[in-house]
Enzyme design. Sequence first.
Site, PDB file in Angstrom:
ATOM      1  N   ASP A 117      39.201  52.948  45.531  1.00  0.00           N
ATOM      2  CA  ASP A 117      39.507  51.522  45.603  1.00  0.00           C
ATOM      3  C   ASP A 117      41.024  51.432  45.506  1.00  0.00           C
ATOM      4  O   ASP A 117      41.610  51.759  44.467  1.00  0.00           O
ATOM      5  CB  ASP A 117      38.829  50.813  44.423  1.00  0.00           C
ATOM      6  CG  ASP A 117      39.110  49.313  44.403  1.00  0.00           C
ATOM      7  OD1 ASP A 117      40.089  48.865  45.039  1.00  0.00           O
ATOM      8  OD2 ASP A 117      38.344  48.595  43.731  1.00  0.00           O
ATOM      9  N   TYR A 131      39.445  50.544  30.619  1.00  0.00           N
ATOM     10  CA  TYR A 131      38.711  50.086  31.796  1.00  0.00           C
ATOM     11  C   TYR A 131      39.649  49.904  32.980  1.00  0.00           C
ATOM     12  O   TYR A 131      40.682  49.254  32.875  1.00  0.00           O
ATOM     13  CB  TYR A 131      38.013  48.752  31.500  1.00  0.00           C
ATOM     14  CG  TYR A 131      37.260  48.244  32.706  1.00  0.00           C
ATOM     15  CD1 TYR A 131      36.128  48.908  33.135  1.00  0.00           C
ATOM     16  CD2 TYR A 131      37.714  47.149  33.424  1.00  0.00           C
ATOM     17  CE1 TYR A 131      35.447  48.485  34.258  1.00  0.00           C
ATOM     18  CE2 TYR A 131      37.030  46.709  34.548  1.00  0.00           C
ATOM     19  CZ  TYR A 131      35.899  47.380  34.961  1.00  0.00           C
ATOM     20  OH  TYR A 131      35.225  46.963  36.074  1.00  0.00           O
ATOM     21  N   LYS A 183      34.949  50.174  38.044  1.00  0.00           N
ATOM     22  CA  LYS A 183      33.843  51.120  37.922  1.00  0.00           C
ATOM     23  C   LYS A 183      34.107  52.320  38.832  1.00  0.00           C
ATOM     24  O   LYS A 183      34.955  52.262  39.711  1.00  0.00           O
ATOM     25  CB  LYS A 183      32.528  50.440  38.282  1.00  0.00           C
ATOM     26  CG  LYS A 183      31.742  49.964  37.058  1.00  0.00           C
ATOM     27  CD  LYS A 183      31.323  51.120  36.133  1.00  0.00           C
ATOM     28  CE  LYS A 183      30.577  50.615  34.917  1.00  0.00           C
ATOM     29  NZ  LYS A 183      30.728  51.435  33.734  1.00  0.00           N
TER      30      LYS A 183
END
Length: 367
Positions: free
Chosen positions: A13, A230, A233
């Site tokens: 990503d 974080y 994902k």
Amino acid sequence: MGEKITVSLIKADIGSLAGHHRVHPKQMEMAEKLLAEARDSGLLLDFRVFHCGDDLQLLMTHRRGENSSEIHGLAWNIFKEVTEKVSKPLKLYAAGQDLLAEAFSGNIKGMGPGVAELEFEERGADPLVVFAADKTEPGAWNYPLYKIFADPFNTAGLVIDPSLHGGFKFVILDVFEGLEVELNCPEEAYDLLALIGTPSRYVISKIYRKDGLPAAAASTSRLSLIAGRYVGKDDPVCIVRAQHGLPAVGEVLEPFAFPHIVAGWMRGSHHGPLMPVPLKYAQCTRFDGPPRVVALGFQIHSGILEGPADLFDDPAFDLARQRANEVADFLRRHGLFMPHRLGPDEMEYTTLPKVLEKLKDRFRKAQ
Ligand code: 13P
Ligand code: 13P
Ligand code: MG
Ligand code: MG
């Protein structure tokens, strides 16, 4: 038996259009151009660029084997260049999101992008199914891979076909300890299930037929474990070979008729159903989801990819999509409550601990 080739699927990503929705067409265009140059220079045999949601997918065939620094370096440089020349100038959302390392260090594993690679000798005809998912994690493949290679109620060939009857060997990675273990099925199926039922920790990385024939490879990277926070994902990819002594293509797709529950979805913090979709629906909307999976079918000849066939573009998966929507709707009604929201272990890698930290001093001894 024919020549040895390697299929490498490397994804990242590196920024997306409208939040975490989808890859921008200009990112794909530039990746196509750079991969075409690599093919023309002789490094690649063939390639395809596609996307699943906000993850840019580089599917490559070559003769450099698994973990080749040339192939990994090519993918890394493409992700970097597309980030600099497209994602950043267009101010795409979270430009360069998955590129966690400063500089390339020989192997792209552990640097952010996800990798699934399989080196094998081409058979007379070699069907391949490539899976990519968005808004979930590598452990999401545990359930379907078990069904495909170990459950005769899914894969009739395990019982009917003598060439599959011996079963398969699974390699499982403990993503927290960096240790792996090999387990044979059907003999050790209960041990296998004891591990892979915890998909946040134990992840199937490779599957071989008992005689050593490479059958499947999956990506295993956990971004939060690399970054310690974080980041997004670890939207995973997986390569599965089919037919002639391996599960048939229909057996490979069958587990996805059940939209099993995976971790991911909004802010990587929620459980939701994995919805099988054609490429045109490989983009997340509702609550940044529900999580999606695409399946692309190919035939390979001397490393050249014939395809893709967009395998979930079929009414046979309508019911799974409808069920996924119903389950998504049901789970959403729980709001912030578990088990829709992930448990505290998984939430450690989100921004929730910062909120809890603020409340720490307000706790007093209970009367
Ligand atoms: P923002 O803080 O940029 O809204 O990001 C939240 C998010 O998308 C979590 O992944
Ligand atoms: P991605 O991992 O697909 O970037 O999604 C992150 C997210 O926070 C979605 O809400
Ligand atoms: Mg994203
Ligand atoms: Mg994604």
